[in-house]
Design a protein around this motif. Structure first.
Motif, PDB file in Angstrom:
ATOM      1  N   GLU A 298       0.838  -1.200   0.000  1.00 19.51           N
ATOM      2  CA  GLU A 298       0.000   0.000   0.000  1.00 19.51           C
ATOM      3  C   GLU A 298       0.871   1.248   0.000  1.00 19.51           C
ATOM      4  O   GLU A 298       1.864   1.330   0.715  1.00 19.51           O
ATOM      5  N   ARG A 299       0.501   2.197  -0.829  1.00 18.59           N
ATOM      6  CA  ARG A 299       1.263   3.436  -0.917  1.00 18.59           C
ATOM      7  C   ARG A 299       0.321   4.596  -1.222  1.00 18.59           C
ATOM      8  O   ARG A 299      -0.823   4.392  -1.610  1.00 18.59           O
ATOM      9  N   GLN A 300       0.877   5.788  -1.057  1.00 24.29           N
ATOM     10  CA  GLN A 300       0.091   6.981  -1.319  1.00 24.29           C
ATOM     11  C   GLN A 300      -0.085   7.176  -2.823  1.00 24.29           C
ATOM     12  O   GLN A 300       0.861   7.037  -3.596  1.00 24.29           O
ATOM     13  N   LEU A 301      -1.299   7.464  -3.259  1.00 22.60           N
ATOM     14  CA  LEU A 301      -1.598   7.706  -4.665  1.00 22.60           C
ATOM     15  C   LEU A 301      -1.899   9.181  -4.886  1.00 22.60           C
ATOM     16  O   LEU A 301      -2.244   9.895  -3.944  1.00 22.60           O
ATOM     17  N   PRO A 302      -1.815   9.638  -6.142  1.00 24.13           N
ATOM     18  CA  PRO A 302      -2.244  11.008  -6.417  1.00 24.13           C
ATOM     19  C   PRO A 302      -3.684  11.224  -5.987  1.00 24.13           C
ATOM     20  O   PRO A 302      -4.516  10.311  -6.077  1.00 24.13           O
ATOM     21  N   MET A 303      -3.954  12.432  -5.539  1.00 20.78           N
ATOM     22  CA  MET A 303      -5.266  12.731  -4.998  1.00 20.78           C
ATOM     23  C   MET A 303      -6.384  12.428  -5.997  1.00 20.78           C
ATOM     24  O   MET A 303      -7.412  11.843  -5.656  1.00 20.78           O
ATOM     25  N   ARG A 304      -6.187  12.823  -7.278  1.00 15.52           N
ATOM     26  CA  ARG A 304      -7.227  12.601  -8.270  1.00 15.52           C
ATOM     27  C   ARG A 304      -7.446  11.110  -8.524  1.00 15.52           C
ATOM     28  O   ARG A 304      -8.570  10.672  -8.776  1.00 15.52           O
ATOM     29  N   THR A 305      -6.367  10.341  -8.461  1.00 19.03           N
ATOM     30  CA  THR A 305      -6.512   8.898  -8.648  1.00 19.03           C
ATOM     31  C   THR A 305      -7.326   8.288  -7.514  1.00 19.03           C
ATOM     32  O   THR A 305      -8.224   7.469  -7.744  1.00 19.03           O
ATOM     33  N   GLU A 306      -7.016   8.683  -6.284  1.00 20.94           N
ATOM     34  CA  GLU A 306      -7.771   8.173  -5.142  1.00 20.94           C
ATOM     35  C   GLU A 306      -9.234   8.573  -5.232  1.00 20.94           C
ATOM     36  O   GLU A 306     -10.135   7.765  -4.979  1.00 20.94           O
ATOM     37  N   ALA A 307      -9.492   9.837  -5.608  1.00 20.66           N
ATOM     38  CA  ALA A 307     -10.873  10.306  -5.711  1.00 20.66           C
ATOM     39  C   ALA A 307     -11.627   9.529  -6.787  1.00 20.66           C
ATOM     40  O   ALA A 307     -12.782   9.141  -6.598  1.00 20.66           O
ATOM     41  N   SER A 308     -10.985   9.280  -7.924  1.00 19.37           N
ATOM     42  CA  SER A 308     -11.636   8.530  -9.000  1.00 19.37           C
ATOM     43  C   SER A 308     -11.931   7.096  -8.579  1.00 19.37           C
ATOM     44  O   SER A 308     -13.024   6.578  -8.821  1.00 19.37           O
ATOM     45  N   LEU A 309     -10.960   6.441  -7.936  1.00 20.58           N
ATOM     46  CA  LEU A 309     -11.181   5.069  -7.471  1.00 20.58           C
ATOM     47  C   LEU A 309     -12.321   5.004  -6.465  1.00 20.58           C
ATOM     48  O   LEU A 309     -13.155   4.084  -6.505  1.00 20.58           O
ATOM     49  N   LEU A 310     -12.369   5.987  -5.577  1.00 26.96           N
ATOM     50  CA  LEU A 310     -13.429   5.995  -4.567  1.00 26.96           C
ATOM     51  C   LEU A 310     -14.789   6.179  -5.220  1.00 26.96           C
ATOM     52  O   LEU A 310     -15.752   5.479  -4.880  1.00 26.96           O
ATOM     53  N   ARG A 311     -14.901   7.107  -6.173  1.00 29.37           N
ATOM     54  CA  ARG A 311     -16.184   7.345  -6.833  1.00 29.37           C
ATOM     55  C   ARG A 311     -16.609   6.125  -7.655  1.00 29.37           C
ATOM     56  O   ARG A 311     -17.782   5.760  -7.688  1.00 29.37           O
ATOM     57  N   ILE A 312     -15.650   5.497  -8.328  1.00 37.89           N
ATOM     58  CA  ILE A 312     -15.989   4.308  -9.113  1.00 37.89           C
ATOM     59  C   ILE A 312     -16.455   3.184  -8.193  1.00 37.89           C
ATOM     60  O   ILE A 312     -17.439   2.498  -8.471  1.00 37.89           O
ATOM     61  N   ALA A 313     -15.743   2.982  -7.087  1.00 39.35           N
ATOM     62  CA  ALA A 313     -16.153   1.947  -6.126  1.00 39.35           C
ATOM     63  C   ALA A 313     -17.523   2.251  -5.561  1.00 39.35           C
ATOM     64  O   ALA A 313     -18.356   1.355  -5.388  1.00 39.35           O
ATOM     65  N   GLN A 314     -17.769   3.526  -5.281  1.00 41.66           N
ATOM     66  CA  GLN A 314     -19.080   3.928  -4.764  1.00 41.66           C
ATOM     67  C   GLN A 314     -20.177   3.610  -5.771  1.00 41.66           C
ATOM     68  O   GLN A 314     -21.239   3.083  -5.416  1.00 41.66           O
ATOM     69  N   GLY A 315     -19.938   3.915  -7.057  1.00 38.25           N
ATOM     70  CA  GLY A 315     -20.929   3.602  -8.083  1.00 38.25           C
ATOM     71  C   GLY A 315     -21.137   2.108  -8.254  1.00 38.25           C
ATOM     72  O   GLY A 315     -22.271   1.641  -8.400  1.00 38.25           O
ATOM     73  N   ALA A 316     -20.036   1.341  -8.248  1.00 37.36           N
ATOM     74  CA  ALA A 316     -20.151  -0.106  -8.432  1.00 37.36           C
ATOM     75  C   ALA A 316     -20.900  -0.757  -7.277  1.00 37.36           C
ATOM     76  O   ALA A 316     -21.785  -1.591  -7.476  1.00 37.36           O
ATOM     77  N   MET A 317     -20.552  -0.357  -6.039  1.00 35.64           N
ATOM     78  CA  MET A 317     -21.265  -0.928  -4.889  1.00 35.64           C
ATOM     79  C   MET A 317     -22.717  -0.459  -4.844  1.00 35.64           C
ATOM     80  O   MET A 317     -23.608  -1.193  -4.412  1.00 35.64           O
ATOM     81  N   GLY A 318     -22.960   0.770  -5.322  1.00 36.37           N
ATOM     82  CA  GLY A 318     -24.342   1.239  -5.409  1.00 36.37           C
ATOM     83  C   GLY A 318     -25.156   0.418  -6.389  1.00 36.37           C
ATOM     84  O   GLY A 318     -26.316   0.089  -6.132  1.00 36.37           O
ATOM     85  N   ASN A 319     -24.549   0.041  -7.532  1.00 39.15           N
ATOM     86  CA  ASN A 319     -25.232  -0.815  -8.491  1.00 39.15           C
ATOM     87  C   ASN A 319     -25.535  -2.190  -7.892  1.00 39.15           C
ATOM     88  O   ASN A 319     -26.589  -2.764  -8.148  1.00 39.15           O
ATOM     89  N   VAL A 320     -24.593  -2.711  -7.112  1.00 34.90           N
ATOM     90  CA  VAL A 320     -24.825  -4.003  -6.455  1.00 34.90           C
ATOM     91  C   VAL A 320     -26.025  -3.918  -5.521  1.00 34.90           C
ATOM     92  O   VAL A 320     -26.891  -4.793  -5.512  1.00 34.90           O
TER      93      VAL A 320
END
Length: 429
Positions: A298-320
């Motif tokens: 685990e390492r620190q990622l660029p802020m925009r990358t983290e934000a994008s991953l979080l939003r995508i995960a949020q959308g995917a789990m919301g679809n589930v």
């Protein structure tokens, strides 16, 4: 369950484009046909005329009463209303044959109130009554007239229901687009604020904090050199006291700078923020057991990358939660050397990705489009694997260059500035 069909159908079509005009058209058609039947009975004897007018009045009264409260009545009452109109129509036909034309508005009422196969069956039954009521004087026109009218009525009803369905999908699409646009605006705004705060934190670290650290080191060196000069203790006491006061002041100011850096550092860039945010999203999912796993270093990622991953995960789990009807969902965050990958896998009902892709863009799958767009903005890819009854797997891969996390490591180091009481030699390093 069957008794509620009429009310459910009314709810689906209430307020639909053209629905009010169709009802008004049926009202006008019914009224005109009742007047025609009444005038046709004028040539009959007095008793037949009286019975015809009474039945027409009863038909008109029941029709008006049911039409007024049709949307608020239960399915059972709507069906009783149709049954009463049908019985009055059947009684009118042998008394006044012109009443056979009242079957036209009845066709539309059957199809609207009985919003399933029963409506078609009712139309077929009414057509049979219309045809055989003319026995034994059946002609080709007597058969074709009601039959063609029935087919036209079914076609018109199907066309309008399809139009209403498309209109409802478009309204849903517009609502989703507005919501997505609002989310993107919020994300960009938050990203801009966080980037500016991080820039200020970097500036404080590179100027103020580094300068104070250098001052501490120089004061320590000056103290050591003063002691090597062999000057007497009495003479050195005052100088050492001033040096100690300067070191204390520099240490205090360095502590304040450290506190400012910690306050400005975006919370989303802390080491465990992404995993913690995924857990917070998972905790909000109801009805599905969601597990979070992290693989790799685990390492620190660029802020925009983290934000994008979080939003995508949020959308995917919301679809589930909304569509999959799944018992379990497993989310895996994988850190590789040159990319970071997010996998969301569920054991739900699944779907056909090819069929979804063939639909007009946005209709029913705006969530997948939004996730693909977010991944593409980070030069990543999104893959969806699913089949009916076999669950769904959504995989997102975003490239991360080796030096991409260098600035973030540097940002993390901002919170690791030495303690005010640290040894000056360590401070120099």
């Amino acid at each position: 369950m069957g008794l509620s069909v009429g009310t459910e159908a009314a709810d689906r079509t209430s307020g639909a484009p053209g629905e009010k005009s169709i009802r008004q058209g049926i009202h006008i058609l019914t009224g005109v046909l009742l007047v025609v039947v009444a005038f046709a009975a004028v040539k009959s004897d007095a008793l037949q005329l009286l019975i015809t007018l009474a039945l027409c009045a009863a038909f008109s009264g029941i029709y008006i009463l049911g039409s007024r409260f049709r949307d608020t009545m239960s399915g059972g009452k709507n069906q009783l209303w149709l049954l009463a109109l049908t019985l009055l129509w059947v009684l009118l036909i042998p008394i006044q044959p012109t009443a056979i034309y009242l079957v036209f508005p009845l066709y539309f009422l059957y199809l609207q109130v009985l919003d399933d196969i029963r409506g078609v069956i009712a139309v077929i039954g009414a057509t049979a009554v219309s045809v055989f009521s003319q026995w034994p004087d059946l002609t080709a026109g007597a058969i074709l007239g009601p039959t063609v009218a029935a087919l036209v009525s079914i076609g018109i009803d199907y066309a309008f229901k399809t139009l209403w369905k498309v209109s409802a999908e478009r309204e849903e699409l517009i609502a989703e687009l507005l919501e997505t646009r609002s989310q993107l605006a919020d994300t960009e705004r938050a990203a801009g604020i966080a980037a500016e705060r991080q820039r200020i934190a970097h500036e404080i670290h590179d100027t103020l904090a580094q300068g104070l650290s250098s001052i501490q080191m120089l004061l320590y060196v000056a103290e050591q050199e003063l002691k090597k000069t062999g000057i007497g203790d009495d003479e050195a006491e005052t100088i050492l006291k001033r040096i100690d006061q300067a070191r204390t002041t520099a240490a205090d100011n360095l502590g304040e700078a450290r506190a400012m850096i910690a306050a400005l550092q975006p919370a989303a860039l802390s080491r465990t923020s992404l995993e913690g945010a995924l857990h917070r999203v998972a905790n909000g999912i109801v009805g599905t057991e969601v597990t979070i796993a992290v693989e790799g270093d685990e390492r620190q990622l660029p802020m925009r990358t983290e934000a994008s991953l979080l939003r995508i995960a949020q959308g995917a789990m919301g679809n589930v939660a909304k569509h999959a009807d799944a018992d379990r969902c497993h989310v895996t965050l994988t850190y590789d050397e040159d990319e970071v990958r997010l996998d969301v896998v569920d054991d739900g009902c699944g779907f056909d990705p090819a069929a979804i892709g063939e639909r007009p863009r946005g209709l029913g799958h705006i969530g997948l489009d939004a996730m693909r767009q977010r991944a593409a903005e980070q030069h990543g890819t999104l893959t969806v694997e699913s089949a009916p009854g076999q669950g769904t797997a959504v995989s997102i891969a975003i490239p991360v260059e080796d030096d991409t996390h260098g600035p973030e490591r540097r940002a993390t180091a901002l919170t690791q500035v030495e303690d005010p009481g640290a040894h000056p030699e360590e401070t120099g390093r």
